[in-house]
Design an enzyme around this catalytic site. Structure first.
Site: not given
Length: 137
Positions: A11-13
């Protein structure tokens, strides 16, 4: 045929979670009779970063070379990478290590004839990309 599968989650965040990716991939592995050998997870790391900038992906690729599993399962191609060059390098490492790749959302499995053909087409595009870069230089 039972395979040892590595799951790669990203996941990016920090606000996002990999829980749904993991549940779906574990359910797929169970339906296919595969054993989940290891789960590699990168949290709050952009897919645009290269594999050496993502600790879990870097470790997964090293373990692929060591043949610690037969296949890598990823929720979607964009979880594996957003840079075409880095994605193709990752795919090449897996291919050279004789490790298959399953992309859940795209329904691509390189251990099948059709999936392997798709994988080989990616190789053609990688060579084409290199040739264009050479022409520009």
């Amino acid at each position: 045929m039972t395979k040892r599968v590595a799951l790669y989650l990203r996941v990016s965040t920090g606000e996002q979670t990999t829980a749904n990716q993991r549940l779906e991939l574990e359910a797929w592995a169970a339906r296919c009779g595969h054993t989940v050998a290891e789960v590699y997870e990168d949290r709050a790391i952009s897919g645009a970063k290269s594999s050496d900038q993502r600790p879990a992906l870097s470790r997964l690729l090293k373990d692929a070379v060591r043949r610690r599993f037969d296949m890598v399962a990823v929720w979607a191609v964009d979880r594996l990478g957003r840079s075409l060059t880095d994605l193709l390098n990752t795919l090449q490492t897996l291919k050279q290590s004789k490790v298959g790749l399953f992309l859940h959302q795209q329904g691509i499995d390189t251990s099948t004839a059709a999936g392997n053909a798709f994988f080989q087409m990616l190789g053609v595009f990688a060579e084409f990309e290199r040739a264009i870069i050479v022409e520009r230089v």
